[in-house]
Every structure is written in structure tokens, then in C-alpha cells.
Design an enzyme around this catalytic site. Structure first.
Site, PDB file in Angstrom:
ATOM      1  N   ASN A 181      -1.922   4.238  -4.014  1.00  0.00           N
ATOM      2  CA  ASN A 181      -2.810   5.183  -3.326  1.00  0.00           C
ATOM      3  C   ASN A 181      -2.141   6.522  -3.022  1.00  0.00           C
ATOM      4  OD1 ASN A 181      -4.999   5.986  -1.265  1.00  0.00           O
ATOM      5  ND2 ASN A 181      -3.156   5.806   0.011  1.00  0.00           N
ATOM      6  N   TYR A 192      -4.163  18.396 -10.923  1.00  0.00           N
ATOM      7  CA  TYR A 192      -4.686  17.194 -10.263  1.00  0.00           C
ATOM      8  C   TYR A 192      -5.535  16.394 -11.255  1.00  0.00           C
ATOM      9  CZ  TYR A 192      -6.774  14.248  -6.698  1.00  0.00           C
ATOM     10  OH  TYR A 192      -7.186  13.169  -5.962  1.00  0.00           O
ATOM     11  N   ASP A 209      10.479   7.574  -0.647  1.00  0.00           N
ATOM     12  CA  ASP A 209       9.844   8.559  -1.514  1.00  0.00           C
ATOM     13  C   ASP A 209       9.711   7.908  -2.887  1.00  0.00           C
ATOM     14  OD1 ASP A 209       9.210  10.595  -3.268  1.00  0.00           O
ATOM     15  OD2 ASP A 209      10.536  12.066  -2.316  1.00  0.00           O
ATOM     16  N   ILE A 235       0.864  -1.197   0.000  1.00  0.00           N
ATOM     17  CA  ILE A 235       0.000   0.000   0.000  1.00  0.00           C
ATOM     18  C   ILE A 235       0.888   1.231   0.000  1.00  0.00           C
ATOM     19  CG2 ILE A 235      -1.842   1.266   1.187  1.00  0.00           C
ATOM     20  CD1 ILE A 235      -2.543  -1.317   2.685  1.00  0.00           C
ATOM     21  N   LYS A 245      -4.994  12.546 -12.660  1.00  0.00           N
ATOM     22  CA  LYS A 245      -5.977  11.477 -12.409  1.00  0.00           C
ATOM     23  C   LYS A 245      -6.660  11.000 -13.701  1.00  0.00           C
ATOM     24  CE  LYS A 245      -5.392  11.119  -7.898  1.00  0.00           C
ATOM     25  NZ  LYS A 245      -4.924   9.888  -7.234  1.00  0.00           N
TER      26      LYS A 245
HETATM   27  N1  LIG Z   1      -9.183  12.875   0.231  1.00  0.00           N
HETATM   28  C1  LIG Z   1      -9.875  13.101  -0.871  1.00  0.00           C
HETATM   29  O1  LIG Z   1     -10.772  13.979  -0.923  1.00  0.00           O
HETATM   30  C2  LIG Z   1      -9.630  12.248  -2.094  1.00  0.00           C
HETATM   31  C3  LIG Z   1     -10.620  12.195  -3.083  1.00  0.00           C
HETATM   32  C4  LIG Z   1     -10.385  11.437  -4.232  1.00  0.00           C
HETATM   33  C5  LIG Z   1      -9.190  10.754  -4.384  1.00  0.00           C
HETATM   34  N2  LIG Z   1      -8.247  10.841  -3.404  1.00  0.00           N
HETATM   35  C6  LIG Z   1      -6.971  10.116  -3.629  1.00  0.00           C
HETATM   36  O2  LIG Z   1      -6.775   9.207  -2.559  1.00  0.00           O
HETATM   37  C7  LIG Z   1      -5.371   8.974  -2.384  1.00  0.00           C
HETATM   38  C8  LIG Z   1      -4.996   9.121  -0.917  1.00  0.00           C
HETATM   39  O3  LIG Z   1      -5.236  10.470  -0.533  1.00  0.00           O
HETATM   40  P1  LIG Z   1      -5.549  10.932   0.966  1.00  0.00           P
HETATM   41  O4  LIG Z   1      -6.809  11.685   0.897  1.00  0.00           O
HETATM   42  O5  LIG Z   1      -5.439   9.794   1.894  1.00  0.00           O
HETATM   43  O6  LIG Z   1      -4.387  11.981   1.151  1.00  0.00           O
HETATM   44  P2  LIG Z   1      -3.318  12.172   2.346  1.00  0.00           P
HETATM   45  O7  LIG Z   1      -3.983  11.950   3.644  1.00  0.00           O
HETATM   46  O8  LIG Z   1      -2.668  13.480   2.104  1.00  0.00           O
HETATM   47  O9  LIG Z   1      -2.296  11.012   2.049  1.00  0.00           O
HETATM   48  C9  LIG Z   1      -1.415  11.054   0.946  1.00  0.00           C
HETATM   49  C10 LIG Z   1      -0.417   9.938   1.103  1.00  0.00           C
HETATM   50  O10 LIG Z   1       0.482   9.969  -0.022  1.00  0.00           O
HETATM   51  C11 LIG Z   1       1.811   9.821   0.461  1.00  0.00           C
HETATM   52  N3  LIG Z   1       2.775  10.451  -0.424  1.00  0.00           N
HETATM   53  C12 LIG Z   1       2.704  11.686  -0.985  1.00  0.00           C
HETATM   54  N4  LIG Z   1       3.811  11.922  -1.705  1.00  0.00           N
HETATM   55  C13 LIG Z   1       4.587  10.815  -1.610  1.00  0.00           C
HETATM   56  C14 LIG Z   1       5.851  10.454  -2.140  1.00  0.00           C
HETATM   57  N5  LIG Z   1       6.562  11.290  -2.918  1.00  0.00           N
HETATM   58  N6  LIG Z   1       6.367   9.233  -1.831  1.00  0.00           N
HETATM   59  C15 LIG Z   1       5.672   8.391  -1.032  1.00  0.00           C
HETATM   60  N7  LIG Z   1       4.455   8.672  -0.514  1.00  0.00           N
HETATM   61  C16 LIG Z   1       3.924   9.870  -0.793  1.00  0.00           C
HETATM   62  C17 LIG Z   1       1.780  10.515   1.827  1.00  0.00           C
HETATM   63  O11 LIG Z   1       2.789   9.957   2.652  1.00  0.00           O
HETATM   64  P3  LIG Z   1       3.989  10.782   3.321  1.00  0.00           P
HETATM   65  O12 LIG Z   1       3.530  12.187   3.495  1.00  0.00           O
HETATM   66  O13 LIG Z   1       4.301  10.019   4.562  1.00  0.00           O
HETATM   67  O14 LIG Z   1       5.047  10.633   2.319  1.00  0.00           O
HETATM   68  C18 LIG Z   1       0.428  10.078   2.363  1.00  0.00           C
HETATM   69  O15 LIG Z   1       0.549   8.819   2.970  1.00  0.00           O
HETATM   70  C19 LIG Z   1      -4.661   9.974  -3.314  1.00  0.00           C
HETATM   71  O16 LIG Z   1      -4.265   9.324  -4.494  1.00  0.00           O
HETATM   72  C20 LIG Z   1      -5.750  11.000  -3.605  1.00  0.00           C
HETATM   73  O17 LIG Z   1      -5.544  11.636  -4.837  1.00  0.00           O
HETATM   74  C21 LIG Z   1      -8.428  11.549  -2.272  1.00  0.00           C
END
Ligand SMILES: NC(=O)c1ccc[n+]([C@@H]2O[C@H](COP(=O)([O-])OP(=O)(O)OC[C@H]3O[C@@H](n4cnc5c(N)ncnc54)[C@H](OP(=O)(O)O)[C@@H]3O)[C@@H](O)[C@H]2O)c1
Length: 270
Positions: A87, A152, A62, A13, A156
Site C-alpha cells: 500500500n 504516478y 524505508d 501492511i 501504477k
Molecule cells: N489518496 C488517494 O487519493 C489515492 C488514490 C488512489 C490510490 N492511492 C494509493 O493508496 C496508497 C496509500 O496512499 P495514501 O493516500 O494513504 O497516502 P499517504 O497518506 O501519503 O500514505 C503513504 C504511505 O506510504 C508510506 N511510504 C512512502 N514512502 C515510503 C518508503 N520509502 N518506505 C516505506 N513507506 C513509505 C508512508 O509512510 P511514511 O511516510 O511513514 O514512510 C505512508 O504510510 C498509495 O499506494 C497510493 O498511491 C491513493
């Protein structure tokens, strides 16, 4: 082939330290899957590991860096993964002309290029399993070009097209490609400006656990595509068939969107 069970799954994950990733990790660990959790924040990964039932592995990396992908791969070689959940994601919102150039590469690399490279590198390992899954977490905004979310949306839309292509290319293999499109979800990826914009527009926001439940059902039922939220799913379908209707609906909302998205806060998403 033996019927699918979560207890036999070894799931990598990405973005496990985030809102949706953590919810997926908890839900899959409770189902008995063995997990490989990745993110950049070691403290958050360790904290998550300490509350999960079962034995799991963490990799702090990363995934936008070649050495980060190498690190994840070297752990996976010892674990025989059966499932990859792409994800991890970031978002930048606001006026396109004001977006720093560095953010363009960051969004496209994290949300699109990194999952593509990780998947290509992991596929030989996944193909050792009789049945394997790659689940790409997209977004409603992978089907609807939403104002002030252009980068974004670009990432996507790309993720959705790439997943669909592989779904078809790999149909005669044991690897299944699935696309999961959450709608707005309560996580820290959304700035307060995005949350306020959603409230002003009447957009529903899900809890991360609802996305995790949807992923479980999607995998168990073998659904290639899953969109969360009936209005969002219909809107996405209408946009595909009659984009002019959605142009009109979103252009009406543009002043409200710009009111929230032209604020100084940049890091957000949907
Ligand atoms: N929340 C929403 O409204 C929503 C809606 C539709 C789709 N999504 C999608 O759902 C997914 C998860 O989003 P979330 O809402 O859970 O956001 P989040 O809480 O900000 O989590 C984002 C995750 O991505 C990781 N990440 C970011 N850059 C990274 C990198 N360079 N290397 C490794 N890990 C990285 C972060 O980990 P670290 O910071 O520890 O690196 C964090 O675990 C995303 O793809 C997002 O586009 C979210």
C-alpha cells in the site's frame, strides 16, 4: 481447506502510517487479524499501535532501501505472514519537464520496484500458508493516463500489469494476487492543489475507511480486481476499449488540470 477467516490472518501492511494504510490497519485489527505494520515514521506507527485492538508488530523501515526490506523480512520470518498489502506510495504531479530527476526514481521505486522486491522476498514465507494473499493498492490512474500525473501513472500502470501477470502465473498455487484501485481519497498524499483540481473537475473523493471496506470485501469475495467508484471504473474500461474517447474528454479538461497542476506545489497524487 478451512474457510477464510480474518482471525487466522497475519497481514503485513506497508504504508501503515498513511491515510489508507491506517484505515486498513484499523479495519483488519477490528476483524481480528494480526498485523505487521510498516512505515518510516516511528512515532506514527507507535501511535497507531496504541489504538489498535489485539497484538501487533511494528517495523520502522524505508522499503526503497535494501536494508529496509531486510528489516521487514527479518520480522516477518518470526511471524508466518499470510497476507501482504503493498500500500505504501508517493506521488509527484505537475508539468513533466519541470519534474526534478530525483523524483522520477523516487516515484517508480516506491510505487513499483519496492513492492516487486518485497513480494519476491516474502513469497517463500507466504507459500508456507495453505492460502495466502498479495493485495496491491493501485489507482484509477493505473488505468487512465491522466495529464500532469505521468510518473504516478507510469508506476501504477506498471503495478497493475505486474499484478495481472502474477495473478495468472500463480493461479495453481495457494497464493492469490489481487489488485485494488482506489479513486481520489482524502489523505495527505493529495496536496491542496489536487483537492481543488478534483473539486473543479467534479471528481468524487472517498474516505480512507471506504477503501479499507472495499479491500475487506474484495478479499472475502476473492475478487481479483476491484475499482472504486462506478464512473471511474467505467472511464477506465472505456479507456481500455476506446482510448480516443477518453483522449477527447481529458483534452477538454486539460486547461483546468494545468491551471491547478502548474502551481509550485509538487507532492501530490491520486
Ligand atoms: N489518496 C488517494 O487519493 C489515492 C488514490 C488512489 C490510490 N492511492 C494509493 O493508496 C496508497 C496509500 O496512499 P495514501 O493516500 O494513504 O497516502 P499517504 O497518506 O501519503 O500514505 C503513504 C504511505 O506510504 C508510506 N511510504 C512512502 N514512502 C515510503 C518508503 N520509502 N518506505 C516505506 N513507506 C513509505 C508512508 O509512510 P511514511 O511516510 O511513514 O514512510 C505512508 O504510510 C498509495 O499506494 C497510493 O498511491 C491513493
Amino acid at each position: 481447506m478451512k474457510p477464510f477467516t480474518w482471525k487466522r490472518q497475519v497481514c503485513l501492511i506497508t504504508g501503515a502510517t498513511g491515510g489508507i494504510g491506517e484505515a486498513i490497519a484499523i479495519a483488519l485489527a477490528e476483524k481480528g487479524a494480526s498485523l505487521i505494520l510498516t512505515g518510516r515514521n516511528h512515532e506514527k506507527l507507535s501511535a497507531l499501535l496504541s489504538v489498535l485492538p489485539g497484538h501487533h508488530t511494528l517495523v520502522c523501515a524505508d522499503i526503497t532501501q535494501p536494508e529496509g526490506i531486510d528489516k521487514v523480512l527479518s520480522v516477518c520470518r518470526a511471524k508466518a505472514p499470510t497476507m501482504l498489502i503493498n500500500n505504501a506510495g508517493v506521488a509527484v504531479t505537475g508539468d513533466f519537464t519541470q519534474t526534478p530527476e530525483a523524483d522520477i526514481g523516487r516515484v517508480i521505486t516506491t510505487n513499483l520496484v519496492a513492492p516487486i522486491i518485497l513480494t519476491q522476498r516474502l513469497l517463500p514465507l507466504l507459500r508456507h500458508a495453505k492460502e495466502a494473499h498479495v493485495i496491491n493498492v493501485g489507482s484509477t490512474f493505473g488505468s487512465i493516463g491522466f495529464p500532469c500525473h505521468s510518473l504516478y501513472c507510469a508506476s501504477k500502470f506498471g503495478l497493475r500489469g505486474w499484478t495481472e501477470s502474477l495473478m495468472r502465473e500463480y493461479v495453481n498455487t495457494g497464493v492469490r494476487f489481487l489488485y485494488l484501485a482506489p479513486r481520489a481519497t482524502r489523505t495527505s498524499i493529495n496536496s491542496s492543489a489536487v483537492v481543488e483540481m478534483n473539486e473543479a473537475l467534479g471528481n468524487q473523493m472517498d474516505e480512507p475507511a471506504e477503501v479499507a471496506d472495499a479491500l475487506i470485501t474484495q478479499v472475502e469475495k476473492g475478487q481479483r480486481r476491484r475499482f472504486l467508484g462506478l464512473p471511474e471504473m467505467l472511464f477506465a474500461r472505456i479507456n481500455g476499449a476506446f482510448p480516443g474517447l477518453v483522449d477527447r474528454a481529458l483534452i477538454k479538461k486539460l486547461p483546468t488540470i494545468q491551471q491547478f497542476m502548474s502551481s509550485t506545489e509538487k507532492e501530490t497524487m491520486l
